[in-house]
Scaffold this active site. Structure first.
Site, mmCIF file in Angstrom:
data_model
loop_
_atom_site.group_PDB
_atom_site.id
_atom_site.type_symbol
_atom_site.label_atom_id
_atom_site.label_comp_id
_atom_site.label_asym_id
_atom_site.label_seq_id
_atom_site.Cartn_x
_atom_site.Cartn_y
_atom_site.Cartn_z
ATOM 1 C CG ASP A 77 -1.447 -26.980 -13.329
ATOM 2 O OD1 ASP A 77 -1.511 -26.159 -14.256
ATOM 3 O OD2 ASP A 77 -1.146 -28.174 -13.496
ATOM 4 C CG ASP A 123 -0.754 -32.636 -14.011
ATOM 5 O OD1 ASP A 123 -0.498 -31.456 -14.329
ATOM 6 O OD2 ASP A 123 -0.441 -33.602 -14.729
ATOM 7 C CG ASP A 173 -2.438 -28.681 -17.003
ATOM 8 O OD1 ASP A 173 -1.837 -27.791 -17.618
ATOM 9 O OD2 ASP A 173 -1.934 -29.785 -16.736
#
Length: 928
Positions: free
Chosen positions: A605, A601, A336
Site C-alpha cells: 500500500d 497497512d 485496502d
C-alpha cells in the site's frame, strides 16, 4: 474420477492468481547455477559489481535545505521584497518586524511539517538481514545485501525471504520434492491468506515462509524486486500538496495585483511627479506592506496544529499538517480490504449441514440435521494441535469458541467424552486430515476426516447437495472445508456431516463507517489483492455495490485514458491489484480533479499512500505504510476516519473564513492606498500599517478554536468564488473607508494627523469585524461564534480605539477623542452587516459556469464543457429510461388485461356448473 468431477473440482477449488513477469534473457542465463554448489566467491563478486547490493537506495533530505524551503513561495517572496525595500530606504523598525515575521513563519512551518523521510528506510528494514546460501559447494551464512542473481538460497519455516527467487523443487539437503511452501505475502500483495507455491513459482522478497522448506534461486535483488518497485514508486512521488497549491494560487493573485499597482505608483512618482528614487521607493513601501497577508501562513499552520491535537485525542495522528485541510476535501476514499475493512483472519461462516443418516441417494436421512456444534466438534477432532496453518487455526478457534464442551479449556486439545486414538496429518496427496476417535461413554469407535471438499465428497461416495453448497461458497468467495465421519463398526463407510465455510470477515464497524462516509459525501472504493469473487462477497456484506473491477483492466492498451478513468470512477472496488495498480487508480482519479484518500497497512500500500492526497495508515500497519502515510490511525478499523473527516471539515471552514477575510482585507488595503497615493497624495505611517497587519492577524489566531459548521459534502476552496467574493468585499470596504475619509476631511475639517489616525482606526476595525461574516457561508447570525473568538476580536479593536482616542506618539498616531473613536467603531459594526448581505447573495447565486467564465484558467473551461456534456448525456439516458419504463408499463397492462379476461371467462364457465362455488366480481368493478 470422471472428467466431469475433475472439471468440478477444478472449478470449486479457489486458485491463487500469481503475478508473474518475464525475465530478461540475459538475466535468465545467470540462473543455471548448480543447486548444491552455488556460486563461487569470484562469480558472486562479479555479479555484485554488475547488479549492486541487495538493498534499497537511501534518499535523504538535508534539514538546512528543508528549512530554507520555507522561505520560498509567493507570500514569502512578497515579504522578502518588502524587507529588502525597508533596508534600502532605512526603515529599520519595519525591517526588524518583517524579518521577525519571516523567521517566525519559517520556524513554525519547519517545526510542524518536519518529519523523517523514512519511507524508504522502513522498506529497507523489512528485508531479511541474513540468509543461508550455497557458495563454493557449501551451505553458509550470507548477509542478505550481498546476494546476487543466480545465488541458491535455502528457505525454511519462519524465514523472511531475502530477495525475489524462483523455487527449485529441491529440498535444502538436495532431495527432489513435489511439496510446496506456504508463504505469507499479505503485506506485499494484500491477499488475506498464505499461498502455496511449488517448483517454478516466484517467492517475493520480504514475504515469510509459514510452512515447508525448499531451495530457491535468486532472480532479482534490490530495487528490481517486487518490494523494490514499491520503494521506487515512493521515491518518485514528491508532488506538491493540494493545500500548498491553494496558498500559491492566492499568493500569485496577490503578487500580480500588488506588483502591478506598485509599478504604476512608482512610475507616476518617479517620472510623473519627478520625485527621487528613494522617496518614490519609500512611498510605495506602504503598498508593499499592505499587500502582504503576513499572518496567513502562521494562522493556517497554528489552526492546523491545534486541529492535529484535537485529532490526536481521537487516536488520529497527523504527520503532515496540510493533510488536515486535504482530508476535509477528500471525495473518494480508496480502502485496502485485508486488515482494514476486514479482520485479516479466517472466521467460521454459515455452513452447509447434512442430515443424520444421509446417503448418496437419500440426502434427507432421518430428517434430523447435524448442528454447528456437531460439525465443529468432528472438525476439531481431525485438526492438528499447534499447527500454524491459517485454516487449521480458524477451525480450532471457532470450535473452542462455539462448542460448549470445548470452552474453558483453551490451549488444550483433549475433548471431554472422547479419546483420539490416532491422527493422520494433512499431506498434499490425500488433501485431508484424519482422526480415529473413541466415545468414552459408549465405547463406539469412528473415524472423522476434514479436508478439500471434492475429496470429502468422493470419500462419502458422492453428495450433490454438498457439492452445490461448495459451488455456492466458491461463487461468494468463501473457503470451503468438508467434514465426514464413519457410521459403521468397520469404520469404512463415511457419512457427510457438512461443509464449513470460512471468510475473512468485515470488521464490526466497517459497514457503519462506509454508511457514515456516504452521509458525508465520500465514496468508498475497496482495493484488494484478493480474488474478484472474494471482493464482491465482502462488498455485499459491507453494504457496498458489487461493481468490482479486475485491476488488470487498468493496463489494457486498447482502452483510452479517458475511458479508463471513467471505469475507475464508476467502479466500487478493484481486485487482483498489485502496488502499481493501486498507484494507478489514485493517479487516474487525481487526473480527473478528485482529491483521493487511501488507506492501507502493508508494504504493497505504501506507494499509493504516498501518491494519494491523504495517505492513511491503519492500526497494526507496517513501518513502510506508516512512513509513507500522512495520517496514522491508532484505533482498529476505519471508524476513526469519520471523526477525522468531521474535525478536518471544521478546521477547513475556519481556514477558509480566515482566507476570505484576509484576502478581502488585503484588496481593501491595496485599493485604498493605491488611489489615495495617486489621487490624494495621502498615506498613513508605515508602523501603523504594520500594527494593523500584525495585531489583527495575531487576534485571528483564535479562529482555530471558533465554533464551525460541518459541511455534509467534501469541502472545496472554489478559488474563483473566493477571489471574486474577496474582491467584492474589498471594494465594499474601500467605499466605506473613503466615506470616512471625505467626511472627516471635508465635513469636519480634521487635521492631517487626526485624519491619519481616523483612517488607521477605520482600516483596522472595519475589515476586522468582517470576519464575523466570513466565518460562515450563510447569514452571520445563524452560527454563534465562541466567546474566546468574540473577546479576542473585540479586544484588539478596543486596543486600537484607545490608541486612537488618546494617541501614541511613537507610532505617529494623533489623538482623535472619544467621539471619533466610538463613531468609527459603531460604523464598522453596522457596515459588516451590509457586507454580509453581499456575501450571502454572491454565494447563493454562484455557479461553476460563472467561475469558468470569470476565471477561465487551469482547465476550468474544459471541465465546465465536460460537465455540460455529462449532464446532457445523463438527461438523454434518463429520457430513454422513462420511455422504456412507459413501454414496460403498457405491456404489463396489456398482459394483465388479457389474463383478467381469461379469468373472467373461466369463472363464468365455472359458475355455470353447480359443483363449483367460484364467485368473481364484474370486470368493471375490478378495473375501477
Amino acid at each position: 474420477m470422471s472428467e466431469v468431477e475433475k472439471v468440478k473440482e477444478h472449478h470449486d477449488e479457489e486458485h491463487h492468481v500469481e503475478v508473474t513477469e518475464d525475465l530478461d534473457p540475459e538475466l535468465e542465463k545467470l540462473l543455471t547455477t548448480p543447486p548444491l554448489e552455488g556460486l563461487t566467491d569470484a562469480e558472486a563478486a562479479s555479479r555484485l559489481a554488475q547488479f549492486g547490493p541487495n538493498a534499497i537506495p537511501e534518499k535523504k533530505t538535508n534539514p538546512i535545505l528543508k528549512f530554507l524551503s520555507f522561505f520560498t513561495g509567493p507570500l514569502a517572496y512578497l515579504l522578502e521584497i518588502s524587507t529588502i525595500v525597508c533596508a534600502v530606504v532605512g526603515k529599520w523598525a519595519e525591517f526588524g518586524i518583517l524579518v521577525f515575521v519571516l523567521l517566525a513563519n519559517a520556524g513554525i512551518g519547519f517545526h510542524e511539517e518536519a518529519k523523517a523521510e523514512s519511507a524508504l528506510d522502513a522498506l529497507k528494514n523489512t528485508l531479511a538481514a541474513n540468509c543461508r546460501a550455497w557458495r563454493n559447494g557449501q551451505l553458509v551464512e550470507v548477509e542478505a545485501k550481498f546476494l546476487v542473481p543466480g545465488d541458491v538460497i535455502a528457505i525454511r519455516l519462519g524465514d523472511i525471504i531475502p530477495a525475489d527467487c524462483r523455487l527449485l523443487g529441491i529440498g535444502v539437503t538436495g532431495e527432489e520434492t513435489e511439496g510446496t511452501l506456504q508463504i505469507d505475502q499479505a503485506a506485499l500483495t494484500g491477499e488475506s491468506l498464505p499461498v502455496n507455491k511449488g517448483k517454478g513459482a516466484i517467492a517475493y522478497s520480504s514475504s515469510i515462509c509459514k510452512q515447508g522448506q525448499m531451495l530457491g534461486i535468486v532472480t532479482k535483488t534490490g530495487i528490481n524486486t517486487y518490494i523494490g518497485r514499491a520503494a521506487n514508486l515512493i521515491s518518485n512521488t514528491n508532488e506538491q500538496g493540494h493545500f500548498q497549491k491553494i496558498i500559491n494560487h492566492i499568493g500569485n493573485f496577490l503578487i500580480v495585483i500588488s506588483v502591478t499597482m506598485v509599478f504604476i505608483v512608482f512610475c507616476v512618482l518617479k517620472w510623473g511627479r519627478h520625485e527621487s528614487f528613494l522617496d518614490s521607493l519609500t512611498t510605495v513601501l506602504i503598498l508593499l506592506i499592505a499587500a502582504i497577508p503576513v499572518g496567513l501562513p502562521t494562522v493556517m499552520s497554528v489552526t492546523m496544529a491545534i486541529g492535529a491535537n484535537q485529532l490526536a485525542q481521537k487516536q488520529v495522528i497527523v504527520k503532515r499538517l496540510t493533510a488536515i485541510e486535504e482530508l476535509a476535501s477528500v471525495s473518494t476514499l480508496c480502502s485496502d480490504k485485508t486488515g482494514t475493512l476486514t479482520l485479516n483472519e479466517l472466521t467460521f461462516d454459515k455452513p452447509y449441514l447434512s442430515k443424520h443418516g444421509n446417503t448418496t441417494t437419500d440426502f434427507e436421512g432421518n430428517g434430523v440435521s447435524y448442528t454447528d456444534q456437531d460439525l465443529l466438534t468432528y472438525a476439531y477432532m481431525a485438526s492438528e494441535p499447534g499447527a500454524q496453518d491459517a485454516i487449521e487455526m480458524a477451525v480450532r478457534s471457532a470450535a473452542e469458541e462455539r462448542v460448549e464442551i470445548l470452552k474453558q479449556r483453551l490451549g488444550q486439545h483433549d475433548i471431554p467424552g472422547y479419546k483420539v486414538n490416532g491422527f493422520i496429518p494433512f499431506n498434499p496427496t490425500s488433501k485431508y486430515t484424519e482422526a480415529t476417535v473413541t466415545n468414552t461413554a459408549t465405547g463406539e469407535r469412528f473415524r472423522t476426516i476434514k479436508g478439500a471438499p471434492p475429496v470429502i465428497v468422493r470419500m462419502v461416495g458422492g453428495h450433490d447437495q454438498a457439492t452445490e453448497a461448495v459451488t455456492d461458497f466458491a461463487h461468494r468467495g468463501l473457503r470451503a472445508l468438508g467434514v465426514a465421519r464413519t457410521v459403521d463398526p468397520e469404520m469404512t463407510k463415511f457419512e457427510m456431516v457438512g461443509m464449513i465455510s470460512l471468510l475473512d470477515p468485515p470488521r464490526p464497524d466497517s459497514a457503519h463507517t462506509i454508511s457514515e462516509c456516504a452521509k458525508l459525501g465520500i465514496v468508498v472504493k475497496m482495493i484488494t489483492g484478493d480474488q474478484l469473487i472474494i471482493a464482491k462477497e465482502v462488498a455485499q456484506r459491507l453494504g457496498m455495490q458489487r461493481c468490482i473491477l479486475d485491476a488488470h483492466a487498468l493496463i489494457d492498451p486498447n482502452v483510452s485514458e479517458e475511458d479508463l478513468t471513467d471505469r475507475v470512477i464508476k467502479a466500487d472496488g478493484f481486485a487482483h491489484v498489485i502496488p502499481e495498480h493501486k498507484y494507478r487508480v489514485v493517479e487516474l482519479m487525481q487526473n480527473r480533479g478528485q482529491l483521493v484518500g487511501m488507506t492501507g497497512d502493508g508494504v504493497n500500500d505504501a506507494p499509493a499512500l504516498k501518491k494519494a492526497n491523504v495517505g492513511i495508515a491503519v492500526e497494526g500497519c507496517t513501518d513502510a505504510a506508516r512512513s509513507a502515510a500522512d495520517i496514522v490511525l491508532l484505533a482498529s478499523g476505519l471508524s476513526t476516519i469519520v471523526d477525522g473527516v468531521k474535525t478536518s471539515r471544521a478546521i477547513f471552514q475556519r481556514m477558509r473564513s480566515y482566507a476570505l477575510y484576509r484576502i478581502a482585507s488585503t484588496i481593501h488595503f491595496l485599493l485604498f492606498f493605491f488611489i489615495s497615493i495617486l489621487v490624494f497624495k495621502f498615506t498613513i505611517p508605515d508602523l501603523l500599517v504594520l500594527m494593523i497587519c500584525v495585531l489583527n492577524d495575531a487576534a485571528t489566531l483564535v479562529i482555530s478554536v471558533d465554533n464551525a459548521r460541518i459541511s455534509k459534502r467534501p469541502d472545496k476552496w472554489r478559488l474563483g468564488q473566493l477571489l471574486t467574493l474577496s474582491f467584492l468585499l474589498g471594494v465594499g470596504l474601500c467605499i466605506i473607508s473613503y466615506a470616512h475619509f471625505f467626511v472627516a476631511r471635508d465635513v469636519f475639517k480634521v487635521t492631517d494627523g487626526q485624519l491619519k489616525t481616523i483612517m488607521y482606526l477605520n482600516i483596522s476595525s472595519c475589515p476586522h469585524f468582517v470576519i464575523f461574516s466570513t466565518r460562515v457561508s450563510t447569514w452571520f447570525w445563524k452560527s454563534r461564534p465562541s466567546w474566546t473568538f468574540i473577546l479576542a476580536i473585540g479586544g484588539t479593536q478596543v486596543i486600537a480605539m484607545l490608541m486612537s482616542v488618546f494617541g501614541v506618539e511613537a507610532l505617529e498616531a494623533e489623538a482623535i477623542g472619544w467621539g471619533w473613536g466610538c463613531g468609527v467603531m459603531a460604523v464598522s459594526l453596522v457596515a459588516f452587516m451590509f457586507l454580509d448581505a453581499i456575501k450571502v447573495y454572491t454565494i447563493r447565486y454562484w455557479s461553476y459556469e460563472l467561475t469558468a467564465t470569470l476565471w477561465p484558467f487551469g482547465g476550468r473551461r474544459q471541465e465546465h464543457n465536460r460537465r455540460v456534456a455529462f449532464a446532457k448525456q445523463k438527461a438523454h439516458n434518463y429520457a430513454n429510461w422513462q420511455k422504456a419504463r412507459a413501454v414496460y408499463l403498457m405491456s404489463a397492462g396489456v398482459v394483465a388485461f388479457k389474463s383478467h379476461r381469461k379469468g373472467n371467462v373461466a369463472a363464468i364457465k365455472a359458475n355455470g356448473d353447480s359443483s363449483n362455488t367460484i364467485n368473481v366480481e364484474p370486470f368493471e368493478v375490478v378495473n375501477a
